[in-house]
Design a protein around this motif. Structure first.
Motif, PDB file in Angstrom:
ATOM      1  N   LYS A  79       0.832  -1.206   0.000  1.00 14.50           N
ATOM      2  CA  LYS A  79       0.000   0.000   0.000  1.00 14.50           C
ATOM      3  C   LYS A  79       0.869   1.260   0.000  1.00 14.50           C
ATOM      4  O   LYS A  79       0.614   2.215  -0.744  1.00 14.50           O
ATOM      5  CB  LYS A  79      -0.912  -0.004   1.231  1.00 14.50           C
ATOM      6  N   ALA A  80       1.904   1.259   0.822  1.00 12.33           N
ATOM      7  CA  ALA A  80       2.776   2.430   0.937  1.00 12.33           C
ATOM      8  C   ALA A  80       3.550   2.677  -0.356  1.00 12.33           C
ATOM      9  O   ALA A  80       3.616   3.808  -0.848  1.00 12.33           O
ATOM     10  CB  ALA A  80       3.750   2.249   2.102  1.00 12.33           C
ATOM     11  N   SER A  81       4.128   1.628  -0.917  1.00  4.48           N
ATOM     12  CA  SER A  81       4.976   1.795  -2.108  1.00  4.48           C
ATOM     13  C   SER A  81       4.159   2.145  -3.341  1.00  4.48           C
ATOM     14  O   SER A  81       4.529   3.050  -4.107  1.00  4.48           O
ATOM     15  CB  SER A  81       5.791   0.527  -2.362  1.00  4.48           C
ATOM     16  N   VAL A  82       3.033   1.459  -3.540  1.00  4.63           N
ATOM     17  CA  VAL A  82       2.189   1.745  -4.714  1.00  4.63           C
ATOM     18  C   VAL A  82       1.567   3.136  -4.594  1.00  4.63           C
ATOM     19  O   VAL A  82       1.515   3.900  -5.572  1.00  4.63           O
ATOM     20  CB  VAL A  82       1.093   0.666  -4.870  1.00  4.63           C
ATOM     21  N   GLY A  83       1.103   3.473  -3.389  1.00  2.90           N
ATOM     22  CA  GLY A  83       0.514   4.801  -3.174  1.00  2.90           C
ATOM     23  C   GLY A  83       1.532   5.908  -3.362  1.00  2.90           C
ATOM     24  O   GLY A  83       1.254   6.937  -3.997  1.00  2.90           O
ATOM     25  N   THR A 117       7.349   6.540 -15.943  1.00  2.54           N
ATOM     26  CA  THR A 117       6.903   5.137 -15.938  1.00  2.54           C
ATOM     27  C   THR A 117       7.992   4.240 -15.359  1.00  2.54           C
ATOM     28  O   THR A 117       7.939   3.852 -14.198  1.00  2.54           O
ATOM     29  CB  THR A 117       6.516   4.691 -17.360  1.00  2.54           C
ATOM     30  N   ASN A 118       8.993   3.930 -16.158  1.00  2.00           N
ATOM     31  CA  ASN A 118      10.009   2.957 -15.751  1.00  2.00           C
ATOM     32  C   ASN A 118      10.782   3.401 -14.511  1.00  2.00           C
ATOM     33  O   ASN A 118      10.977   2.615 -13.577  1.00  2.00           O
ATOM     34  CB  ASN A 118      10.964   2.715 -16.922  1.00  2.00           C
ATOM     35  N   ASP A 119      11.243   4.653 -14.493  1.00  3.56           N
ATOM     36  CA  ASP A 119      12.043   5.117 -13.355  1.00  3.56           C
ATOM     37  C   ASP A 119      11.230   5.109 -12.062  1.00  3.56           C
ATOM     38  O   ASP A 119      11.734   4.702 -11.008  1.00  3.56           O
ATOM     39  CB  ASP A 119      12.578   6.528 -13.628  1.00  3.56           C
ATOM     40  N   ILE A 120       9.981   5.552 -12.124  1.00  2.00           N
ATOM     41  CA  ILE A 120       9.144   5.555 -10.918  1.00  2.00           C
ATOM     42  C   ILE A 120       8.796   4.126 -10.490  1.00  2.00           C
ATOM     43  O   ILE A 120       8.721   3.828  -9.292  1.00  2.00           O
ATOM     44  CB  ILE A 120       7.882   6.412 -11.136  1.00  2.00           C
ATOM     45  N   ASN A 121       8.614   3.222 -11.465  1.00  2.00           N
ATOM     46  CA  ASN A 121       8.364   1.821 -11.113  1.00  2.00           C
ATOM     47  C   ASN A 121       9.551   1.215 -10.365  1.00  2.00           C
ATOM     48  O   ASN A 121       9.381   0.433  -9.429  1.00  2.00           O
ATOM     49  CB  ASN A 121       8.079   1.000 -12.378  1.00  2.00           C
ATOM     50  N   ILE A 122      10.756   1.570 -10.796  1.00  2.00           N
ATOM     51  CA  ILE A 122      11.963   1.073 -10.116  1.00  2.00           C
ATOM     52  C   ILE A 122      12.018   1.615  -8.684  1.00  2.00           C
ATOM     53  O   ILE A 122      12.327   0.882  -7.739  1.00  2.00           O
ATOM     54  CB  ILE A 122      13.226   1.479 -10.909  1.00  2.00           C
ATOM     55  N   ILE A 123      11.705   2.903  -8.519  1.00  2.00           N
ATOM     56  CA  ILE A 123      11.687   3.503  -7.178  1.00  2.00           C
ATOM     57  C   ILE A 123      10.607   2.842  -6.326  1.00  2.00           C
ATOM     58  O   ILE A 123      10.817   2.557  -5.137  1.00  2.00           O
ATOM     59  CB  ILE A 123      11.450   5.021  -7.273  1.00  2.00           C
ATOM     60  N   SER A 302      17.644   5.981 -11.118  1.00  2.00           N
ATOM     61  CA  SER A 302      16.294   6.432 -11.478  1.00  2.00           C
ATOM     62  C   SER A 302      15.879   7.640 -10.648  1.00  2.00           C
ATOM     63  O   SER A 302      15.263   8.576 -11.158  1.00  2.00           O
ATOM     64  CB  SER A 302      15.288   5.285 -11.275  1.00  2.00           C
ATOM     65  N   SER A 303      16.218   7.598  -9.361  1.00  2.00           N
ATOM     66  CA  SER A 303      15.874   8.714  -8.478  1.00  2.00           C
ATOM     67  C   SER A 303      16.556  10.002  -8.939  1.00  2.00           C
ATOM     68  O   SER A 303      15.957  11.080  -8.908  1.00  2.00           O
ATOM     69  CB  SER A 303      16.283   8.387  -7.044  1.00  2.00           C
ATOM     70  N   LYS A 304      17.789   9.873  -9.379  1.00  2.00           N
ATOM     71  CA  LYS A 304      18.529  11.039  -9.867  1.00  2.00           C
ATOM     72  C   LYS A 304      17.806  11.673 -11.045  1.00  2.00           C
ATOM     73  O   LYS A 304      17.712  12.903 -11.163  1.00  2.00           O
ATOM     74  CB  LYS A 304      19.946  10.607 -10.270  1.00  2.00           C
TER      75      LYS A 304
END
Length: 579
Positions: A79-83, A117-123, A302-304
């Motif tokens: 819940k925390a990570s997806v939200g 998309t991809n970078d946020i999914n990795i995070i 990805s965060s960078k």
């Protein structure tokens, strides 16, 4: 972390519950080997069935508690990570909407898509792993070492050697892999860009029979991504054999030295069993920790990239005074006072320089010039899509910064050089700039833009669904709908950036007549390639290399301006050659 806090505070409860439940899970699991050793050393050896049953029930209860903790942790961490990822994606999209054209020019559209998309999914994945493994692994490590040391402090020396060796090895491996992960995401940008470009131009590709060429071009980007991924993976996979080597050597050492202690009578069999279990848990926790750190390494890249967008300074913002006063445009008088502009501060040459003119309400101002003379850039300064470098632009004798961006742009209708429509019905597109527009207002705007007749020829008329970008319309039809979209706003200033280039001369003349009839009080800027499109304008501005080299009516410029004369005669010769 501070940059991400606004996006996770909505799920703060879930972020706090996940570690608490991990703690419960670890506590339920960490005491199991000790209880098992007591069953072997006290229950089995002393043949005490009652002790075995009571201890077994205790282990069962603790297992159930650990399972509940684990399931709860999975729920809250998900819940925390997806939200968090959803909020971050929304925030990133919101930030992009505030970008000026200059900010947008810094990033490619494919890169922004990859970041969202991809970078946020990795995070998202690394946040989930953190809440499950990054907290669990250190707890298991600390409590495992504590429990193992309680069983036999001399054997615990093996752990004291194994942990630093494994930790240092993992650190150097992951440190070397980080640049490769960053490069991999950049290669992914190129792949997404190639896909996006090919799909947007698929009709052109097919009409020129260039499928094989596009396949080869995509193959280059795709293979480049593959090679970058292989290089990153080749380094990261070294973590597993190093961990297995250290783990196996440690277990062999424990069995060897522990066996000697059992023979000498200083250690029980059950204690050795539990010690081996603890050392396995300790090394497995290091494995989990390294997996999480490995994910962190890629997520760091990805965060960078995500933070690069979030931390971009938007160069065009509302001033506090403009928001407070909330002034609205009333007449539409536009004045340029010695305006200069360049795309980058470091650039030596100004794209526009020394621009001075006044456009009164109701006037039609035409802008003409060779390709690259900065005609589009000039009109994009009016709604502050770019910021003026030097000089001032005034509307109704007030500087642009005196107006909020919302009030400024709501009063300006703009048809850009590249016409873009959105998926949805024609009516939805026409209401884009004025959601409350009535059917009568929509029809009137389409009649003025000479779009009503062809819209009515469609089976569903104004409810006709458009494909992405309006692919089921011709170029001229798209241009006329885009003009109608601008008119539905009831603008006081109308900017048409070469927006009738795909329209025939007869239709273009009808549009001009409608403007003169219905837009008498609107200040109109028209950029056109054909002089025939602008020769009836109240004022024609001739641009050359970003400078005004002529200004006046068609007749005045034909008498006095050499550049205008050259453009006119060259177009006349082309038209004569065609005839």
């Amino acid at each position: 972390m501070n940059a991400y806090f606004p996006f996770l505070k909505k799920y703060l409860t879930a972020f706090l519950m996940a570690p608490l439940l991990v703690f419960i899970d670890v506590m339920g699991e960490i005491v199991q080997p000790v209880l098992m050793s007591r069953i072997v050393d006290q229950g089995v050896q002393e043949k005490n069935l009652h002790y075995i049953i009571i201890t077994g029930i205790t282990m069962l209860v603790l297992s159930i508690v650990a399972i509940i903790g684990n399931v709860g942790n999975i729920y809250y961490s998900s819940k925390a990570s997806v939200g968090f990822a959803a909020e971050l994606r929304q925030g990133l999209f919101r930030k992009i909407q505030t970008f000026s054209f200059l900010n947008i020019d810094k990033f490619s559209s494919a890169s922004l898509v990859t970041r969202m998309t991809n970078d946020i999914n990795i995070i998202q994945n690394v946040v989930m792993m953190s809440l499950r493994l990054l907290i669990r692994a250190p707890l298991m490590l600390v409590f495992g070492v504590f429990m193992a040391a309680r069983i036999n402090s001399s054997l615990a020396f093996i752990i004291a050697v194994a942990i630093p060796v494994l930790g240092i090895s993992i650190f150097f491996i992951l440190r070397k892999s980080f640049p490769y992960f960053l490069r991999m995401q950049q290669k992914l940008d190129h792949v997404n860009g190639a896909i996006q470009e090919d799909l947007m131009n698929i009709r052109v590709v097919k009409s020129f029979v260039r499928e094989s060429f596009e396949e080869k071009k995509f193959s280059i980007s795709n293979n480049s991504l593959r090679d970058a991924a292989i290089k990153a993976s080749a380094i990261v996979v070294m973590v597993t054999p190093v961990m297995m080597l250290v783990m196996n050597i440690s277990i062999v050492a424990v069995v060897w030295f522990g066996g000697k202690k059992i023979i000498s009578g200083t250690m029980h069999i059950g204690q050795l069993m539990s010690f081996i279990t603890y050392i396995t848990q300790i090394l497995m926790s290091l494995t989990m920790l390294s997996m999480t750190i490995m994910a962190f390494s890629r997520a760091g890249a990805s965060s960078k990239r995500v933070l690069e967008v979030l931390n971009t300074d938007v160069d065009i913002v509302d001033t506090p005074s403009a928001l407070e006063r909330s002034i609205k445009i009333k007449a539409g008088k536009v004045e340029f006072r010695n305006v200069a502009f360049k795309y980058h501060k470091e650039a030596k040459r100004y794209v526009l320089n020394g621009i001075n003119f006044i456009a009164h309400p109701g006037e039609q101002i035409a802008i003409i010039g060779a390709t690259g003379s900065a005609k589009s850039t000039l009109v994009q300064l009016i709604p502050r899509l770019y910021e003026v470098g030097k000089g001032k632009i005034l509307i109704d004798d007030l500087e642009l910064k005196d107006y909020s961006l919302k009030n400024l742009r709501n009063s300006i209708g703009m048809v850009l050089q590249k016409n873009q429509l959105f998926s949805g019905s024609i009516k939805d597109n026409l209401r884009w700039g004025n959601p409350g527009a009535t059917q009568e207002e929509i029809i009137l705007a389409c009649q003025e833009a000479q779009a009503h007749d062809f819209i009515m020829s469609f089976p569903k008329q104004y409810e006709t669904e458009l494909g992405q970008g309006g692919v089921n319309l011709s170029g001229g039809q798209k241009q006329r709908i885009c003009i109608a979209m601008a008119l539905v706003k009831h603008p006081l200033i109308l900017i048409l950036d070469d927006s009738t280039s795909a329209v025939d001369s007869t239709t273009e003349a009808k549009i001009q007549d409608e403007f003169k009839l219905y837009l008498k009080e609107v200040t109109i800027f028209i950029i056109a390639q054909r002089i025939s499109s602008v020769q009836l304008a109240d004022k024609i501005i001739v641009l050359d290399s970003g400078k005004i080299v002529g200004m006046g009516t068609h007749d005045e410029l034909m008498k006095t301006n050499k550049t205008y004369q050259e453009i006119y005669h060259s177009q006349q010769q082309k038209e004569g050659a065609v005839k």
